[in-house]
Design an enzyme around this catalytic site. Structure first.
Site, PDB file in Angstrom:
ATOM      1  N   ARG B  14       0.848  -1.206   0.000  1.00 52.80           N
ATOM      2  CA  ARG B  14       0.000   0.000   0.000  1.00 52.80           C
ATOM      3  C   ARG B  14       0.887   1.263   0.000  1.00 52.80           C
ATOM      4  O   ARG B  14       0.988   1.966  -0.998  1.00 52.80           O
ATOM      5  CB  ARG B  14      -0.923   0.000   1.230  1.00 52.80           C
ATOM      6  CG  ARG B  14      -2.089   0.963   1.127  1.00 52.80           C
ATOM      7  CD  ARG B  14      -1.793   2.414   1.538  1.00 52.80           C
ATOM      8  NE  ARG B  14      -1.275   2.520   2.905  1.00 52.80           N
ATOM      9  CZ  ARG B  14      -0.754   3.639   3.398  1.00 52.80           C
ATOM     10  NH1 ARG B  14      -0.644   4.732   2.654  1.00 52.80           N
ATOM     11  NH2 ARG B  14      -0.286   3.672   4.637  1.00 52.80           N
ATOM     12  N   ASP B  15       1.570   1.508   1.096  1.00 53.18           N
ATOM     13  CA  ASP B  15       2.341   2.749   1.255  1.00 53.18           C
ATOM     14  C   ASP B  15       3.486   2.815   0.242  1.00 53.18           C
ATOM     15  O   ASP B  15       3.794   3.886  -0.301  1.00 53.18           O
ATOM     16  CB  ASP B  15       2.885   2.793   2.687  1.00 53.18           C
ATOM     17  CG  ASP B  15       3.518   4.119   3.044  1.00 53.18           C
ATOM     18  OD1 ASP B  15       3.642   4.975   2.156  1.00 53.18           O
ATOM     19  OD2 ASP B  15       3.906   4.296   4.214  1.00 53.18           O
ATOM     20  N   HIS B 211       4.042   3.629  13.161  1.00 54.51           N
ATOM     21  CA  HIS B 211       4.513   3.726  11.773  1.00 54.51           C
ATOM     22  C   HIS B 211       5.626   4.771  11.746  1.00 54.51           C
ATOM     23  O   HIS B 211       5.372   5.959  11.925  1.00 54.51           O
ATOM     24  CB  HIS B 211       3.338   4.142  10.874  1.00 54.51           C
ATOM     25  CG  HIS B 211       3.691   4.270   9.427  1.00 54.51           C
ATOM     26  ND1 HIS B 211       3.521   3.231   8.532  1.00 54.51           N
ATOM     27  CD2 HIS B 211       4.231   5.287   8.712  1.00 54.51           C
ATOM     28  CE1 HIS B 211       3.921   3.615   7.331  1.00 54.51           C
ATOM     29  NE2 HIS B 211       4.361   4.866   7.414  1.00 54.51           N
ATOM     30  N   CYS B 244       8.571   9.095   2.424  1.00 60.10           N
ATOM     31  CA  CYS B 244       8.984  10.312   1.713  1.00 60.10           C
ATOM     32  C   CYS B 244      10.486  10.332   1.496  1.00 60.10           C
ATOM     33  O   CYS B 244      11.205  11.005   2.227  1.00 60.10           O
ATOM     34  CB  CYS B 244       8.591  11.552   2.511  1.00 60.10           C
ATOM     35  SG  CYS B 244       6.867  11.621   2.963  1.00 60.10           S
ATOM     36  N   ASN B 253      10.164   4.978   4.469  1.00 65.23           N
ATOM     37  CA  ASN B 253       9.775   3.953   5.440  1.00 65.23           C
ATOM     38  C   ASN B 253      10.988   3.192   5.961  1.00 65.23           C
ATOM     39  O   ASN B 253      12.000   3.066   5.271  1.00 65.23           O
ATOM     40  CB  ASN B 253       8.828   2.956   4.771  1.00 65.23           C
ATOM     41  CG  ASN B 253       7.415   3.495   4.677  1.00 65.23           C
ATOM     42  OD1 ASN B 253       6.855   3.949   5.665  1.00 65.23           O
ATOM     43  ND2 ASN B 253       6.845   3.469   3.483  1.00 65.23           N
TER      44      ASN B 253
END
Lengths: 312, 312
Positions: B14-15, B211, B244, B253
């Site tokens: 997803r991310d 997260h 980012c 991440n």
């Protein structure tokens, strides 16, 4: 000088420059050392007293000690592998001399061509050479326990062997020992446990610093463990140069710039000014355009509204 | 399934995939999700129920939920921005739905075009939709506090605002809240303090996961703080994709592969098999040859003699 909670010992000029092919000019090294000191770095390992044929990159160490010693308030450290190197060092008067001892004897034989007994004899001889100097001129002598957390040749290095060598280094005349994760094997649990064990065995003043690598990304987790166990000096390398880099984006040594950000974000004062630190990185980048510099914070910049613990 | 001390929630599908330009084929995504599950990853966020025109990379989320749900023992998570997304999600039955709420209202307006009041109303409506289902079919609802540690637009985000939003999310019907360092601003002190404050305010069962980003290299220092404060679920992304990224060698991440190494080296069982995890990375690399994957451990390899906590 501002008050400091955690002291960063910059090892780039020694550990970094010995690991890369290009040879930085003595003038550029002096500029870099001056820029690091101007940023507030309290201690710099400026070189190593080894034969120039072994490490031509560091052949100008004596001149760098003289230069760095002229900078007010800066602690000047050097690496010395043996008595011969220590004698050369003592002739120019650094504040600290570090003798490496590889806890893995296989590694010691392969890297330094010395048994433990031979290294310990060198330490005793160096101690005698230091003690022959007048009281005000004696540098601090540190024994650095390399491969303390594991060895690429032997694999696991038993904790009792680390403790035994720490004890023997102090008995041979070291003022302090240091723990070094030469191979990037260390886990936070190990770092915390070993520091506490040495503190119990020899006293807290006999171990204040640690040299950590980021080989498997664990560098700053290990910094947290070291802080937790009460250490106050952390080695780091500007741009992460040196250590044993494996991967693209992988530095061996932990990166000074990111370490300063981490500590300052936790409210721990390093005494370092960010703008001047980034300026020192530019000096390094300018002198070694062909060498890739690592570090996240210089690229990302400081967070909006960030308030460092050290007054800037 | 082996016993697990710390649960890794893989957010790459997803991310990660929403942050890169190339669109991975549905077949490749299924292969990757299967490979991750085969390695022992206990939870995967497989996609997001947003309109395909906004994130065409994730247009196949419903099909991925169906695929992932067929894998025995795998918890299937999805992101839903609003009731409309939640209704689409509920039609295919994930195990967990996460609604993001940006604690910085400026960021919320800019990113989601929603005020806090509007997001909280969506949460209440989603809660009602969940509760209309038979008891055995209700997914867990998590409210994710994004920009919890600071915002690129507002700068500092007050801790009391984070606590207020955590409380309101639970009051609106979330089973749990999550803390998200969307911007890579978090320090270990902040991570520890915020977790403890939420635990005191709402109970330990209302916050179990975090997260974290590695924007300034601080990702694993923050993991240590989260573990210290008692969290048991850590989000991570294979190859560090997503988040980012700013710098070469910088992932947004934190990297799953390095996180697994870190935890296992500390004696914490993740239930993950390294060989299969590295095989899953090859599946990802094969499907996205143009995307750079981060991670130190896959390049350096496991240390000689390394004994993971999880039986391999």
């Amino acid at each position: 000088m501002p008050a400091i909670d955690i002291e960063i010992s910059e090892v780039g000029p020694r550990d970094g420059l010995q690991s890369i092919r290009p040879i930085m000019s003595t003038t550029a090294k002096k500029d870099w050392i001056s820029a690091l000191a101007a940023a507030g770095i309290p201690e710099i390992e400026v070189g190593s007293f080894v034969p120039a044929r072994v490490l031509p990159q560091l052949a100008d160490t004596a001149e760098l000690v003289a230069h760095a010693s002229s900078i007010d308030g800066l602690a000047v450290a050097v690496l010395v592998p043996n008595l011969r190197g220590a004698q050369d060092a003592l002739a120019v008067g650094p504040d600290k001399m570090t003798v490496p001892l590889s806890v893995s004897e296989t590694h010691s034989l392969k890297n330094l061509r010395c048994t433990h007994a031979q290294v310990l004899q060198e330490v005793r001889d160096i101690r005698a050479a230091i003690d022959a100097l007048p009281a005000g001129q004696r540098p601090k002598l540190e024994g650095s326990l390399s491969t303390a957390f594991g060895c690429t040749l032997e694999g696991e290095v038993p904790e009792r062997k680390v403790m035994e060598m720490a004890e023997k280094l102090v008995a041979a005349g070291c003022d302090e020992v240091g723990l070094s994760d030469t191979t990037g094997f260390a886990s936070p649990t190990q770092v915390r446990d070993y520091i506490r064990a040495i503190h119990r065995l020899l006293g807290r003043d006999k171990l204040t610093g640690v040299h950590l690598h980021n080989t498997r990304g664990q560098g700053f987790a290990n910094v947290m463990a070291a802080l937790d166990a009460g250490l106050t000096t952390i080695d780091a390398s500007m741009g992460g140069i040196g250590g044993c880099p494996f991967a693209p984006g992988a530095s061996g040594n932990i990166v000074t710039e990111d370490l300063v950000f981490l500590l300052e974000s936790m409210g721990l004062r390093t005494g370092i000014n960010f703008a001047r630190l980034f300026a020192a990185r530019q000096v390094l980048a300018g002198a070694l355009p062909e060498v890739e510099l690592y570090g996240f914070t210089p690229e990302a910049g400081l967070p909006k509204g960030f308030r460092p613990a050290t007054a800037q």
